[in-house]
Design a protein around this motif. Structure first.
Motif, PDB file in Angstrom:
ATOM      1  N   SER A 127       0.841  -1.199   0.000  1.00  0.00           N
ATOM      2  CA  SER A 127       0.000   0.000   0.000  1.00  0.00           C
ATOM      3  C   SER A 127       0.869   1.238   0.000  1.00  0.00           C
ATOM      4  O   SER A 127       1.849   1.303   0.753  1.00  0.00           O
ATOM      5  N   PRO A 128       0.510   2.247  -0.806  1.00  0.00           N
ATOM      6  CA  PRO A 128       1.271   3.501  -0.791  1.00  0.00           C
ATOM      7  C   PRO A 128       1.197   4.209   0.561  1.00  0.00           C
ATOM      8  O   PRO A 128       2.069   5.012   0.885  1.00  0.00           O
ATOM      9  N   LEU A 129       0.176   3.897   1.362  1.00  0.00           N
ATOM     10  CA  LEU A 129       0.060   4.547   2.670  1.00  0.00           C
ATOM     11  C   LEU A 129       1.084   4.022   3.669  1.00  0.00           C
ATOM     12  O   LEU A 129       1.301   4.640   4.716  1.00  0.00           O
ATOM     13  N   LEU A 130       1.727   2.899   3.334  1.00  0.00           N
ATOM     14  CA  LEU A 130       2.688   2.295   4.262  1.00  0.00           C
ATOM     15  C   LEU A 130       4.133   2.621   3.911  1.00  0.00           C
ATOM     16  O   LEU A 130       5.051   2.094   4.546  1.00  0.00           O
ATOM     17  N   ASN A 131       4.354   3.494   2.949  1.00  0.00           N
ATOM     18  CA  ASN A 131       5.720   3.914   2.616  1.00  0.00           C
ATOM     19  C   ASN A 131       6.370   4.555   3.841  1.00  0.00           C
ATOM     20  O   ASN A 131       5.783   5.426   4.483  1.00  0.00           O
ATOM     21  N   GLY A 132       7.581   4.109   4.169  1.00  0.00           N
ATOM     22  CA  GLY A 132       8.295   4.669   5.310  1.00  0.00           C
ATOM     23  C   GLY A 132       7.866   4.110   6.652  1.00  0.00           C
ATOM     24  O   GLY A 132       8.338   4.559   7.698  1.00  0.00           O
ATOM     25  N   ILE A 133       6.950   3.138   6.634  1.00  0.00           N
ATOM     26  CA  ILE A 133       6.470   2.476   7.851  1.00  0.00           C
ATOM     27  C   ILE A 133       7.012   1.045   7.834  1.00  0.00           C
ATOM     28  O   ILE A 133       7.222   0.475   6.773  1.00  0.00           O
ATOM     29  N   GLN A 134       7.199   0.462   8.991  1.00  0.00           N
ATOM     30  CA  GLN A 134       7.657  -0.922   9.056  1.00  0.00           C
ATOM     31  C   GLN A 134       6.599  -1.807   9.692  1.00  0.00           C
ATOM     32  O   GLN A 134       5.872  -1.372  10.587  1.00  0.00           O
ATOM     33  N   SER A 183      -1.682   8.663  16.393  1.00  0.00           N
ATOM     34  CA  SER A 183      -0.708   7.566  16.382  1.00  0.00           C
ATOM     35  C   SER A 183       0.734   8.038  16.243  1.00  0.00           C
ATOM     36  O   SER A 183       1.583   7.320  15.711  1.00  0.00           O
ATOM     37  N   GLY A 184       1.019   9.254  16.710  1.00  0.00           N
ATOM     38  CA  GLY A 184       2.395   9.731  16.731  1.00  0.00           C
ATOM     39  C   GLY A 184       3.017   9.824  15.347  1.00  0.00           C
ATOM     40  O   GLY A 184       2.330  10.079  14.351  1.00  0.00           O
ATOM     41  N   GLU A 185       4.332   9.611  15.288  1.00  0.00           N
ATOM     42  CA  GLU A 185       5.065   9.772  14.028  1.00  0.00           C
ATOM     43  C   GLU A 185       4.611   8.772  12.964  1.00  0.00           C
ATOM     44  O   GLU A 185       4.604   9.088  11.778  1.00  0.00           O
ATOM     45  N   VAL A 186       4.247   7.575  13.386  1.00  0.00           N
ATOM     46  CA  VAL A 186       3.779   6.571  12.424  1.00  0.00           C
ATOM     47  C   VAL A 186       2.497   7.053  11.745  1.00  0.00           C
ATOM     48  O   VAL A 186       2.362   7.006  10.517  1.00  0.00           O
ATOM     49  N   GLY A 187       1.563   7.538  12.544  1.00  0.00           N
ATOM     50  CA  GLY A 187       0.312   8.046  11.996  1.00  0.00           C
ATOM     51  C   GLY A 187       0.514   9.251  11.104  1.00  0.00           C
ATOM     52  O   GLY A 187      -0.131   9.378  10.045  1.00  0.00           O
ATOM     53  N   LEU A 188       1.406  10.144  11.499  1.00  0.00           N
ATOM     54  CA  LEU A 188       1.685  11.329  10.677  1.00  0.00           C
ATOM     55  C   LEU A 188       2.295  10.922   9.339  1.00  0.00           C
ATOM     56  O   LEU A 188       1.981  11.514   8.298  1.00  0.00           O
ATOM     57  N   GLN A 189       3.147   9.894   9.339  1.00  0.00           N
ATOM     58  CA  GLN A 189       3.724   9.415   8.082  1.00  0.00           C
ATOM     59  C   GLN A 189       2.638   8.860   7.167  1.00  0.00           C
ATOM     60  O   GLN A 189       2.656   9.087   5.948  1.00  0.00           O
ATOM     61  N   ILE A 190       1.671   8.152   7.734  1.00  0.00           N
ATOM     62  CA  ILE A 190       0.560   7.626   6.932  1.00  0.00           C
ATOM     63  C   ILE A 190      -0.241   8.770   6.323  1.00  0.00           C
ATOM     64  O   ILE A 190      -0.616   8.727   5.152  1.00  0.00           O
ATOM     65  N   LEU A 191      -0.484   9.837   7.096  1.00  0.00           N
ATOM     66  CA  LEU A 191      -1.205  10.998   6.554  1.00  0.00           C
ATOM     67  C   LEU A 191      -0.385  11.713   5.491  1.00  0.00           C
ATOM     68  O   LEU A 191      -0.927  12.180   4.484  1.00  0.00           O
TER      69      LEU A 191
END
Length: 197
Positions: A127-134, A183-191
């Motif tokens: 998913s493109p929303l998970l870029n930069g997330i692990q 959801s902190g930094e993870v949530g902000l990355q998704i947004l």
């Protein structure tokens, strides 16, 4: 501009604050022209499925949303994610928006309900929303109902005694069962990822 759809049942200001924080223009609105001009749409939601669907129908925005998702992305958050499905069974059977096949039912688990707090994402489909997330990163949940849908619609699950769809997608439509804005930094990355689609 990202339009945060105001139909009276959303966690509107915390979502807007999150977009402000990442430097992305957003607007809380119930105006059709704003939705038509927006680059992307957010459907937030807090409360019960039947009441939220009734409130959304009363805004007369559903046909506009259906038209706009043919050409721009939409992200449903928490109850807003659940409303993307064909039907929900909270209190009574209620038609959803039908953007993603499947239904919403009470979580059948031995764990405490509501599912509340941080939980790990388990990646399933790209998913493109998970870029930069692990896989294993944590996001914040508050819910008692979950999606039942084809696994190819699920980008990530979480484990709550059973596998709960946490991030779903179909075409331009995405849904987060968790609250990215909480959801902190993870949530902000998704947004950020959503805003860059």
């Amino acid at each position: 501009m990202i339009a945060i759809i105001d139909y009276g049942a959303g966690n509107l200001f915390s979502v807007k604050n999150a977009f402000d924080y990442i430097g992305k223009e957003s607007k809380i609105t119930k105006d059709k022209s704003d939705i038509q001009k927006a680059e992307a749409l957010i459907l937030p939601g807090v409360g019960a499925f039947p009441k939220a669907m009734q409130m959304l129908q009363e805004t007369d925005l559903i046909s506009t949303i259906k038209e706009e998702i043919q050409k721009k992305p939409l992200l449903g958050i928490c109850l807003g994610m659940q409303m993307l499905f064909e039907e929900g069974y909270e209190f009574e059977r209620t038609n959803g928006l039908g953007f993603i096949d499947g239904c919403i039912k009470y979580i059948q688990t031995d764990y405490k309900i509501p599912h509340m707090g941080y939980n790990e994402l388990e990646f399933h489909e790209p998913s493109p929303l998970l870029n930069g997330i692990q896989s294993g990163d944590c996001v914040y949940f508050v819910h008692s109902y979950m999606a039942h849908t084809s696994s190819h619609n699920v980008a990530a699950y979480c484990d709550y005694g059973i596998k709960v769809p946490a991030l779903v997608q179909k075409g331009n439509v995405f849904g987060a069962q968790f609250h990215p804005e909480k959801s902190g930094e993870v949530g902000l990355q998704i947004l950020k990822n959503f805003a860059s689609l």
